[in-house]
Enzyme design. Structure first.
Site, PDB file in Angstrom:
ATOM      1  N   SER A  32       0.825  -1.214   0.000  1.00  0.00           N
ATOM      2  CA  SER A  32       0.000   0.000   0.000  1.00  0.00           C
ATOM      3  C   SER A  32       0.863   1.269   0.000  1.00  0.00           C
ATOM      4  O   SER A  32       1.870   1.357   0.702  1.00  0.00           O
ATOM      5  CB  SER A  32      -0.889  -0.010   1.247  1.00  0.00           C
ATOM      6  OG  SER A  32      -1.612   1.192   1.328  1.00  0.00           O
ATOM      7  N   ASN A 135      -5.121  -0.763   7.646  1.00  0.00           N
ATOM      8  CA  ASN A 135      -3.828  -0.197   8.027  1.00  0.00           C
ATOM      9  C   ASN A 135      -3.954   0.353   9.442  1.00  0.00           C
ATOM     10  O   ASN A 135      -4.198   1.538   9.648  1.00  0.00           O
ATOM     11  CB  ASN A 135      -3.441   0.903   7.027  1.00  0.00           C
ATOM     12  CG  ASN A 135      -2.153   1.606   7.414  1.00  0.00           C
ATOM     13  OD1 ASN A 135      -1.472   1.187   8.354  1.00  0.00           O
ATOM     14  ND2 ASN A 135      -1.823   2.665   6.702  1.00  0.00           N
ATOM     15  N   CYS A 138      -0.054   2.567  10.671  1.00  0.00           N
ATOM     16  CA  CYS A 138       0.667   3.692  10.075  1.00  0.00           C
ATOM     17  C   CYS A 138       1.316   4.540  11.164  1.00  0.00           C
ATOM     18  O   CYS A 138       0.633   5.019  12.065  1.00  0.00           O
ATOM     19  CB  CYS A 138      -0.255   4.554   9.239  1.00  0.00           C
ATOM     20  SG  CYS A 138       0.642   5.901   8.449  1.00  0.00           S
ATOM     21  N   LYS A 173      -2.938  -5.143   8.695  1.00  0.00           N
ATOM     22  CA  LYS A 173      -1.511  -4.847   8.497  1.00  0.00           C
ATOM     23  C   LYS A 173      -0.872  -4.427   9.813  1.00  0.00           C
ATOM     24  O   LYS A 173      -1.300  -3.461  10.450  1.00  0.00           O
ATOM     25  CB  LYS A 173      -1.352  -3.752   7.452  1.00  0.00           C
ATOM     26  CG  LYS A 173       0.106  -3.510   7.075  1.00  0.00           C
ATOM     27  CD  LYS A 173       0.201  -2.714   5.803  1.00  0.00           C
ATOM     28  CE  LYS A 173       1.635  -2.389   5.446  1.00  0.00           C
ATOM     29  NZ  LYS A 173       1.702  -1.573   4.233  1.00  0.00           N
ATOM     30  N   ASN A 200       4.355  -3.060   8.315  1.00  0.00           N
ATOM     31  CA  ASN A 200       4.461  -1.661   7.887  1.00  0.00           C
ATOM     32  C   ASN A 200       5.900  -1.153   8.160  1.00  0.00           C
ATOM     33  O   ASN A 200       6.785  -1.948   8.484  1.00  0.00           O
ATOM     34  CB  ASN A 200       3.412  -0.824   8.642  1.00  0.00           C
ATOM     35  CG  ASN A 200       2.920   0.351   7.813  1.00  0.00           C
ATOM     36  OD1 ASN A 200       3.706   1.069   7.208  1.00  0.00           O
ATOM     37  ND2 ASN A 200       1.616   0.555   7.778  1.00  0.00           N
ATOM     38  N   THR A 201       6.086   0.141   8.082  1.00  0.00           N
ATOM     39  CA  THR A 201       7.441   0.709   8.210  1.00  0.00           C
ATOM     40  C   THR A 201       7.918   0.783   9.669  1.00  0.00           C
ATOM     41  O   THR A 201       7.117   0.755  10.601  1.00  0.00           O
ATOM     42  CB  THR A 201       7.459   2.129   7.621  1.00  0.00           C
ATOM     43  OG1 THR A 201       6.414   2.881   8.231  1.00  0.00           O
ATOM     44  CG2 THR A 201       7.276   2.112   6.120  1.00  0.00           C
ATOM     45  N   GLY A 225      12.298  -0.306   2.555  1.00  0.00           N
ATOM     46  CA  GLY A 225      13.330  -0.654   1.584  1.00  0.00           C
ATOM     47  C   GLY A 225      14.229  -1.763   2.100  1.00  0.00           C
ATOM     48  O   GLY A 225      14.021  -2.303   3.202  1.00  0.00           O
ATOM     49  N   THR A 274       8.827  -0.089  -1.663  1.00  0.00           N
ATOM     50  CA  THR A 274       9.810   0.936  -2.033  1.00  0.00           C
ATOM     51  C   THR A 274      10.548   0.630  -3.334  1.00  0.00           C
ATOM     52  O   THR A 274      10.865   1.541  -4.109  1.00  0.00           O
ATOM     53  CB  THR A 274      10.823   1.082  -0.866  1.00  0.00           C
ATOM     54  OG1 THR A 274      10.068   1.431   0.305  1.00  0.00           O
ATOM     55  CG2 THR A 274      11.847   2.155  -1.128  1.00  0.00           C
TER      56      THR A 274
END
Ligand code: FMN
Length: 323
Positions: A32, A135, A138, A173, A200-201, A225, A274
């Site tokens: 996403s 999500n 986030c 997520k 997620n990040t 990434g 990414t």
């Protein structure tokens, strides 16, 4: 729907997977926020396993102050903050676009409260939407980077509320920014999720040494990434055999071998994020490379990779030789 891809050697490998209530032609889909309709100019979108949209919110949102991205070694830190044209715009304009393609449409949603998450899931239960990805992870909405998925109790509560609100497959997520990813994943399962996306990040920041100011307007952002891949992989591995629902791997996947690694760790499918900013057709390379990998290893069905990691990195006979 194409479920087998010819390998360079000419043999045929089945790439179809059943994940979180959906049958996908192959296990590769976008993460996403890293994919948009315009990518139809550079690839045949029908080749993807599924579509996953940028997270949408009910109301219009402008997103976070700029700058919203900065680079770091082997990665990117973003604090985009979910700019959104709102639910009505999405339903009327974006859902019909995807109707022209065969992969199922997974819609990512975000909301400020449990009730709002449930109402979003309900209001997106419309023709053309195949599944909801919640999500709840986030890091760019709350000022301090907090999210529902940091805590098992909140995760179960919000998942259960969405479960009651929609009959659609529900993917949840998760965030790596939690002390116990397995407990949170189990909570999502207990709440009625059909799959979890891991993850997620990772909450991160950078500082400009000339100005002494943070490099992001929001100060904190999320790292993604290749830099995050070993961490996401570890979390997939930890979660996969503790759950009965499938795990979808996400974090730093850039090559077919990365996808293989996530599937060996237990992922039933993978999301590519990414990397698409660097190579817009990377997902196609991953699909083709996955097929070629299976063909080379004599694997007829990609599902054989799922959870096939051999625990202990030294074969017993090798260990004896060392002793
Ligand atoms: C610019 C950018 C925007 C993102 N937006 C979203 C989003 O809207 N919703 C979401 O769930 N994840 C979002 N993510 C996180 C990705 O979906 C993914 O979980 C994360 O980047 C790790 O995967 P990757 O290393 O392959 O990018 C975003 C990531 C980036 C880099």
């Amino acid at each position: 729907m194409v479920t087998a891809v010819s390998s360079p050697a000419g043999s045929s490998v089945s790439l179809a997977v059943d994940v979180g209530g959906l049958r996908l032609a192959n296990p590769v889909m976008p993460a996403s926020g890293t994919f948009a309709e315009g990518l139809d100019k550079v690839m045949d979108l029908n080749r993807l396993g599924a579509f996953v949209t940028k997270t949408i919110t009910r109301e219009f949102r402008a997103g976070n102050p700029v700058p919203r991205v900065c680079e770091t070694t082997e990665g990117l830190i973003n604090s985009i903050g979910i700019p959104s044209k709102g639910l009505d715009y999405f339903r009327d304009n974006v859902v019909p676009f995807y109707g022209a393609f065969s992969p199922p449409l997974v819609v990512s949603i975000s909301a400020p409260t449990v009730d709002d998450f449930a109402a979003m899931a309900r209001d997106l239960t419309v023709a053309g939407v195949a599944a909801i990805e919640a999500n709840i992870s986030c890091p760019n909405i709350e000022e301090d980077g907090r999210s529902f998925a940091m805590e098992p109790r909140l995760t179960e509560t919000v998942t259960a509320a969405m479960r009651k609100a929609t009959p659609l497959p529900l993917w949840v997520k998760l965030t790596p920014n939690t002390g116990d990813i397995v407990a949170v994943a189990r909570a999502a399962e207990a709440g009625g999720a059909d799959a979890v996306v891991v993850a997620n990040t990772i909450l991160a920041m950078r500082i400009d040494t000339e100005t002494f100011r943070p490099k992001l307007g929001n100060v904190l952002g999320g790292l993604s990434g290749p830099a995050v891949k070993p961490i996401a992989l570890r979390m997939v591995y930890q979660c996969a055999d503790k759950l009965t629902i499938p795990v979808i791997g996400c974090g730093g996947i850039a090559t077919p071998e990365d996808a293989v690694e996530f599937m060996l760790a237990g992922a039933r499918a993978v999301q590519v994020g990414t990397t698409t900013f660097v190579r817009p057709t990377a997902m196609i390379d991953v699909i083709e490379g996955l097929s070629a990998f299976c063909a080379r290893r004599g694997i007829a069905d990609v599902n054989e990779l799922v959870g096939a990691v051999v625990d202990g990195n030294t074969a017993p006979e090798e260990a004896e030789a060392v002793l």
